[in-house]
Design a protein around this motif. Structure first.
Motif, PDB file in Angstrom:
ATOM      1  N   ASN A  46       0.853  -1.095   0.264  1.00 21.95           N
ATOM      2  CA  ASN A  46      -0.082   0.083  -0.261  1.00 21.95           C
ATOM      3  C   ASN A  46       0.739   1.319  -0.032  1.00 21.95           C
ATOM      4  O   ASN A  46       0.303   2.220   0.434  1.00 21.95           O
ATOM      5  CB  ASN A  46      -1.148   0.041   1.041  1.00 21.95           C
ATOM      6  N   ASP A  47       1.880   1.139  -0.537  1.00 28.73           N
ATOM      7  CA  ASP A  47       2.906   2.260  -0.498  1.00 28.73           C
ATOM      8  C   ASP A  47       2.368   3.362  -1.527  1.00 28.73           C
ATOM      9  O   ASP A  47       1.498   3.043  -2.376  1.00 28.73           O
ATOM     10  CB  ASP A  47       4.346   1.802  -1.073  1.00 28.73           C
ATOM     11  N   VAL A  48       2.923   4.546  -1.419  1.00 28.60           N
ATOM     12  CA  VAL A  48       2.837   6.019  -2.226  1.00 28.60           C
ATOM     13  C   VAL A  48       3.514   5.769  -3.396  1.00 28.60           C
ATOM     14  O   VAL A  48       4.823   5.500  -3.341  1.00 28.60           O
ATOM     15  CB  VAL A  48       3.158   6.926  -1.350  1.00 28.60           C
ATOM     16  N   VAL A  49       2.985   5.385  -4.660  1.00 25.02           N
ATOM     17  CA  VAL A  49       4.012   5.073  -5.928  1.00 25.02           C
ATOM     18  C   VAL A  49       3.090   6.039  -6.909  1.00 25.02           C
ATOM     19  O   VAL A  49       2.223   6.538  -7.002  1.00 25.02           O
ATOM     20  CB  VAL A  49       3.214   3.700  -6.298  1.00 25.02           C
ATOM     21  N   TYR A  50       4.341   6.543  -7.696  1.00 22.19           N
ATOM     22  CA  TYR A  50       4.216   7.799  -8.494  1.00 22.19           C
ATOM     23  C   TYR A  50       3.207   7.347  -9.765  1.00 22.19           C
ATOM     24  O   TYR A  50       2.525   8.313 -10.098  1.00 22.19           O
ATOM     25  CB  TYR A  50       5.552   8.133  -9.156  1.00 22.19           C
ATOM     26  N   LYS A  51       3.414   6.212  -9.997  1.00 22.81           N
ATOM     27  CA  LYS A  51       2.443   5.799 -11.346  1.00 22.81           C
ATOM     28  C   LYS A  51       0.916   5.994 -10.946  1.00 22.81           C
ATOM     29  O   LYS A  51       0.076   5.838 -11.773  1.00 22.81           O
ATOM     30  CB  LYS A  51       2.914   4.591 -11.802  1.00 22.81           C
ATOM     31  N   ASN A  52       0.579   5.904  -9.569  1.00 21.20           N
ATOM     32  CA  ASN A  52      -0.760   6.019  -9.172  1.00 21.20           C
ATOM     33  C   ASN A  52      -1.331   7.473  -9.377  1.00 21.20           C
ATOM     34  O   ASN A  52      -2.517   7.568  -8.679  1.00 21.20           O
ATOM     35  CB  ASN A  52      -1.072   5.390  -7.859  1.00 21.20           C
ATOM     36  N   TYR A  53      -0.487   8.248  -9.709  1.00 21.62           N
ATOM     37  CA  TYR A  53      -0.883   9.806  -9.630  1.00 21.62           C
ATOM     38  C   TYR A  53      -1.080  10.319 -11.147  1.00 21.62           C
ATOM     39  O   TYR A  53      -0.314   9.862 -11.650  1.00 21.62           O
ATOM     40  CB  TYR A  53       0.038  10.560  -8.905  1.00 21.62           C
TER      41      TYR A  53
END
Length: 125
Positions: A46-53
């Motif tokens: 559940n990490d913050v991942v750039y591709k999800n933005y």
């Protein structure tokens, strides 16, 4: 109205100062025409991942706002890199370990202006 690009740069610089005194981990420079980024050394569930933005200024700002508390909480998971070295690291990361080792061996034995590369690498053993 807050300038989103400027706000993003402020967050990155704040995190960069904490991670490596505002300098790229690789080249030790504090200024880069291409800018800087925060590199994950490892991803967790559940990490913050750039591709999800989204890839616009609003998405970038949201990404760094979401990333900031994670970096503050566990700075050992991250590196501050200039974008040139982040891109180089990400490209190296695509190779299978065996291929990467052979590429590095080829680099070491290649006669270039970096003739002391083999000596330099001995310090990492």
């Amino acid at each position: 109205m807050v300038n989103k690009k400027l706000e993003t740069q402020k967050i990155k610089l704040r995190l960069g100062m904490m991670l490596n005194n505002g300098k790229c981990f690789v080249c030790d420079k504090s200024k880069s025409r291409s800018g800087f980024t925060i590199h994950h050394l490892e991803y967790i569930f559940n990490d913050v991942v750039y591709k999800n933005y989204t890839k616009d200024t609003e998405g970038q700002l949201k990404y760094y706002k979401d990333l900031e508390p994670l970096v503050l909480d566990n700075p050992r998971r991250f590196l501050y890199l200039c974008n040139i070295h982040h891109q180089a690291l990400e490209r190296l990361n695509r190779f299978k370990p065996e291929t990467l080792v052979m590429l590095l061996k080829a680099l070491i034995i290649t006669k270039t202006k970096y003739t002391n590369l083999a000596e330099l690498l001995k310090q990492f053993k």
